[in-house]
Scaffold this motif. Structure first.
Motif, short mmCIF file in Angstrom:
data_model
loop_
_atom_site.label_atom_id
_atom_site.label_comp_id
_atom_site.label_asym_id
_atom_site.label_seq_id
_atom_site.Cartn_x
_atom_site.Cartn_y
_atom_site.Cartn_z
N ASN A 434 -79.23 -69.01 20.23
CA ASN A 434 -77.74 -68.07 20.44
C ASN A 434 -78.40 -66.74 21.05
OD1 ASN A 434 -75.08 -67.56 20.67
ND2 ASN A 434 -74.91 -66.30 18.49
N VAL A 435 -79.59 -66.33 22.35
CA VAL A 435 -80.22 -65.35 23.05
C VAL A 435 -79.15 -65.46 24.29
CG1 VAL A 435 -81.79 -64.04 23.36
CG2 VAL A 435 -82.47 -65.79 21.47
N ARG A 436 -79.33 -64.77 25.43
CA ARG A 436 -78.53 -64.54 26.22
C ARG A 436 -79.79 -64.24 26.54
NH1 ARG A 436 -74.20 -60.41 26.52
NH2 ARG A 436 -75.67 -58.27 25.13
N ILE A 437 -79.83 -64.78 28.32
CA ILE A 437 -81.16 -64.82 28.84
C ILE A 437 -81.25 -63.19 29.73
CG2 ILE A 437 -82.02 -65.15 31.23
CD1 ILE A 437 -80.77 -68.02 30.73
N SER A 438 -80.01 -62.70 29.74
CA SER A 438 -80.39 -61.35 30.82
C SER A 438 -80.84 -60.30 29.35
CB SER A 438 -78.58 -60.86 30.37
OG SER A 438 -78.06 -60.89 29.29
N ASP A 439 -80.88 -60.68 27.68
CA ASP A 439 -81.86 -59.67 27.06
C ASP A 439 -82.86 -59.77 26.60
OD1 ASP A 439 -78.89 -58.40 25.87
OD2 ASP A 439 -78.53 -60.33 24.41
N ILE A 440 -83.40 -61.20 27.20
CA ILE A 440 -84.75 -61.96 27.15
C ILE A 440 -85.45 -60.82 28.68
CG2 ILE A 440 -86.25 -63.85 27.49
CD1 ILE A 440 -84.68 -65.00 25.79
N VAL A 441 -84.86 -61.20 29.60
CA VAL A 441 -85.28 -60.14 31.12
C VAL A 441 -85.36 -58.98 30.54
CG1 VAL A 441 -84.93 -59.70 32.88
CG2 VAL A 441 -84.20 -62.06 32.61
N ARG A 442 -84.49 -58.63 29.64
CA ARG A 442 -84.29 -56.82 29.80
C ARG A 442 -85.08 -56.32 28.93
NH1 ARG A 442 -79.75 -56.19 29.53
NH2 ARG A 442 -79.42 -56.73 27.01
N GLY A 443 -85.44 -57.05 27.68
CA GLY A 443 -86.16 -56.14 26.51
C GLY A 443 -87.53 -56.98 26.24
N GLY A 444 -88.26 -58.37 27.09
CA GLY A 444 -89.22 -59.14 26.67
C GLY A 444 -89.58 -59.37 28.15
N ILE A 445 -89.14 -59.53 29.53
CA ILE A 445 -90.44 -59.30 30.83
C ILE A 445 -89.87 -57.59 31.58
CG2 ILE A 445 -90.15 -60.50 32.65
CD1 ILE A 445 -88.91 -62.90 31.55
N VAL A 446 -89.26 -56.94 31.75
CA VAL A 446 -89.26 -55.60 32.38
C VAL A 446 -89.65 -54.36 32.07
CG1 VAL A 446 -87.71 -53.66 32.67
CG2 VAL A 446 -86.52 -55.79 33.01
N PRO A 447 -90.20 -54.79 30.64
CA PRO A 447 -91.46 -54.00 30.29
C PRO A 447 -92.66 -54.05 31.10
CG PRO A 447 -89.78 -54.36 28.00
CD PRO A 447 -89.59 -56.06 29.41
N HIS A 448 -92.50 -55.34 31.43
CA HIS A 448 -94.30 -55.66 31.84
C HIS A 448 -94.24 -55.33 33.63
CE1 HIS A 448 -95.84 -57.78 28.30
NE2 HIS A 448 -94.72 -57.88 28.33
N ILE A 449 -93.37 -55.11 34.51
CA ILE A 449 -93.01 -55.10 36.02
C ILE A 449 -94.35 -54.08 36.32
CG2 ILE A 449 -91.77 -55.02 37.45
CD1 ILE A 449 -89.85 -56.69 36.19
N LEU A 450 -94.38 -52.92 35.93
CA LEU A 450 -94.67 -51.98 36.02
C LEU A 450 -96.54 -51.95 35.36
CD1 LEU A 450 -94.88 -49.14 37.86
CD2 LEU A 450 -94.86 -47.75 35.44
N PRO A 451 -96.83 -52.03 34.56
CA PRO A 451 -98.11 -52.11 34.15
C PRO A 451 -98.93 -53.53 34.64
CG PRO A 451 -96.76 -52.40 32.53
CD PRO A 451 -95.89 -52.84 33.77
N ALA A 452 -98.05 -54.59 35.62
CA ALA A 452 -98.54 -55.39 36.10
C ALA A 452 -98.94 -55.79 37.26
CB ALA A 452 -97.31 -57.05 35.57
N ALA A 453 -97.90 -55.60 37.88
CA ALA A 453 -98.04 -54.88 39.03
C ALA A 453 -99.57 -53.44 39.46
CB ALA A 453 -96.86 -53.57 40.06
N ALA A 454 -99.98 -52.95 38.59
CA ALA A 454 -101.02 -51.71 38.91
C ALA A 454 -101.17 -51.87 37.91
CB ALA A 454 -100.12 -50.40 37.72
N CYS A 455 -101.70 -53.16 37.30
CA CYS A 455 -103.15 -54.16 37.56
C CYS A 455 -103.46 -54.90 38.17
CB CYS A 455 -103.08 -55.49 35.88
SG CYS A 455 -103.90 -55.57 35.22
N ALA A 456 -102.60 -55.64 39.18
CA ALA A 456 -103.08 -56.86 40.13
C ALA A 456 -103.74 -55.30 41.26
CB ALA A 456 -101.51 -56.76 40.81
N GLY A 457 -102.17 -54.49 41.54
CA GLY A 457 -103.44 -53.79 42.28
C GLY A 457 -104.74 -52.94 41.82
#
Length: 519
Positions: A434-457
């Protein structure tokens, strides 16, 4: 918690930091022991005897499947009662232990039969048949004892005391490593190694039991404490745990086997070089996600099912922290890393590692979700997704192996993750808890977008500057880790995680200051 402190924002398991840290320590000890002991065994035993030892240990280990899934069922059911109904937890421990005693006896009989035929199967010289038979039979004794004895390890996990379980496992690994080194240096062979390994393994079953009694004072192992209701509950889910274990074992081992069958031994060796590092990455992530299994069981039994929502979201976020970071490190530094490890000429191994590292990264968002499903009795969902993934992985790997060689088998693994595991668990698994995918994306995945992009660079820039040098790869990797962690704490981590991180740094600084003052 309702005190309004930052820690109250977290739905991570109790003792999460201590449990994960201890799991990583045990994993590091195991890896270091293998690095140190393996060349010594190979040199002093010789290739033939060492090969027999490795094959015997591997074959006997598969007898563990005769516990028929009761290990996972025990962890789940003990976790449900551990801190609320300890008397019921003790009854569950006794029930499982006495159910697995006859299974251990069966494993011993099967092990002795394997020992009898083993020298003929692996084509051992006739004059060595006796010692090989004794070696396999003695190892089977240790495995037979460990089947009911694993009840204690599973119960420690059920009480969410992975710190104690990891301490026991790491200590046992060190004891076996030290004994192995002493034996081969004194001229001992595989029989002496088997005896030492078995004695130590059996002894540490007692250590785990002592740890469990420390948690539950007065606990006893008595036949009168067998509970038929607990037995029925365990039997109802043990089959699914067994199916899941078989699927995961197949998924872990099929790639190298497919390469060997379709392409031959040489390509299989090349594939295995990259696969070993990917396997190590998966083990490091599992060392974190496994703590969510008993936590979800306890939550499901003693709280509202809706409480699983926050556990899933927090689990995805912290698992992404490890999974994405490791994936980026392996992808960008695969070339120099492989070359530094095994030398030049293994470009195909590096390409295999890059693809498998992508699979590690894409699987990261659903690894903790899988453990929550294990703990929340949604094993049918998990087994269904895993079964389809195994089938698709096998089909793609066989086809692509013929088309593009070893790299195609890695692509088959990636295809199984992208086409089945990731979408399957995100769609079906989230509905089950009973968890929405949007909640997982917002609370679990989005916080890693900027750190991952900077780390890859940072990693790509460092790779272009340092090339294939080992020192350059280490420096670049360190810079990438610092970049990722720094940006995550600054922009993605919730206040509770940020406070914990700063508290840890403060404790380390304080301890160093005290050490300097006392010296």
């Amino acid at each position: 918690m309702t005190d309004g402190s930052p820690a109250a924002e977290s739905s991570l398991p109790h003792r999460f930091g201590a449990n994960v840290f201890s799991n990583y320590v045990a994993l590091a000890v195991t890896a270091l022991s293998a690095i140190v002991v393996t060349p010594l065994l190979l040199h002093h035993l010789g290739r033939s005897a060492f090969g027999v030892w490795v094959l015997a240990s591997t074959v006997v280990a598969y007898l563990e499947l005769l516990e028929l899934g009761f290990g996972g069922a025990t962890t789940k059911l003990v976790a449900e009662d551990a801190h609320v109904r300890p008397d019921q937890a003790v009854r569950m421990i006794n029930t499982t232990f006495f159910v697995l005693v006859p299974m251990g006896a069966v494993a011993l009989i099967v092990g002795v039969l394997i020992a009898y035929f083993f020298p003929h199967i692996v084509h051992i010289a006739p004059d060595q048949h006796r010692q090989v038979f004794i070696c396999v039979a003695v190892l089977a004794v240790g495995l037979a004892v460990s089947i009911p004895g694993d009840t204690f390890g599973g119960s420690l996990a059920g009480f969410q005391r992975f710190d104690l379980l990891s301490l026991a496992n790491a200590s046992m690994g060190i004891a076996i490593a030290v004994a192995s080194v002493v034996i081969v240096l004194l001229g001992g062979g595989i029989v002496a190694l088997a005896v030492a390994t078995t004695v130590i393994t059996v002894a540490f079953q007692g250590v785990r039991w002592a740890m469990l009694r420390h948690i539950i004072p007065g606990a006893r192992i008595r036949p009168r404490l067998i509970d038929r209701l607990r037995l029925r509950a365990a039997a109802n889910i043990s089959g699914w745990f067994l199916v899941y274990s078989l699927l995961q074992a197949t998924l872990a081992a099929c790639d190298v086997v497919i390469v060997g069958i379709v392409l031959g031994v040489g390509p299989a060796a090349v594939y295995a070089v990259g696969a070993k590092l990917a396997k190590a990455a998966n083990l490091s992530i599992d060392s974190m996600t496994i703590v969510f299994f008993p936590y979800a069981s306890a939550t499901m039994r003693n709280k509202d099912r809706d409480a699983l929502k926050d556990i899933v979201i927090d689990g995805v976020r912290v698992t992404m922290l490890v999974g994405v970071l490791i994936s980026l490190l392996l992808i960008v530094l695969a070339g120099p890393g492989i070359r530094a490890w095994v030398g030049p000429g293994y470009d195909t191994s590096a390409h295999v590692l890059v693809i498998l590292a992508l699979a590690v990264g894409f699987a990261a968002p659903v690894r903790s979700l899988g453990q929550v499903l294990l703990g929340s009795s949604d094993l049918k969902v998990l087994c269904a997704v895993s079964g389809v993934e195994v089938l698709l992985n096998f089909v793609l790997s066989v086809i692509l192996a013929h088309v593009i060689g070893p790299i195609g088998v890695a692509v088959g693994t990636l295809g199984g993750v992208l086409l089945v595991r990731l979408p399957g668990l995100l769609v079906i698994g989230t509905r089950a808890v009973n968890v929405r995918i949007s909640d997982i994306v917002r609370g679990g995945i989005v916080p890693h977008i900027l750190p991952a992009a900077a780390c890859a660079g940072v990693l790509l820039a460092g790779r272009s500057l340092t090339g294939y040098s080992f020192i350059g790869a280490v420096v670049t990797g360190f810079a990438g880790i610092v970049t990722y962690l720094g940006l995550y704490l600054a922009t993605g981590a919730p206040p509770s995680e940020r406070e914990r991180a700063f508290s840890l740094v403060k404790k380390i600084g304080t301890s160093r200051g005290r050490g300097a003052a006392g010296s």
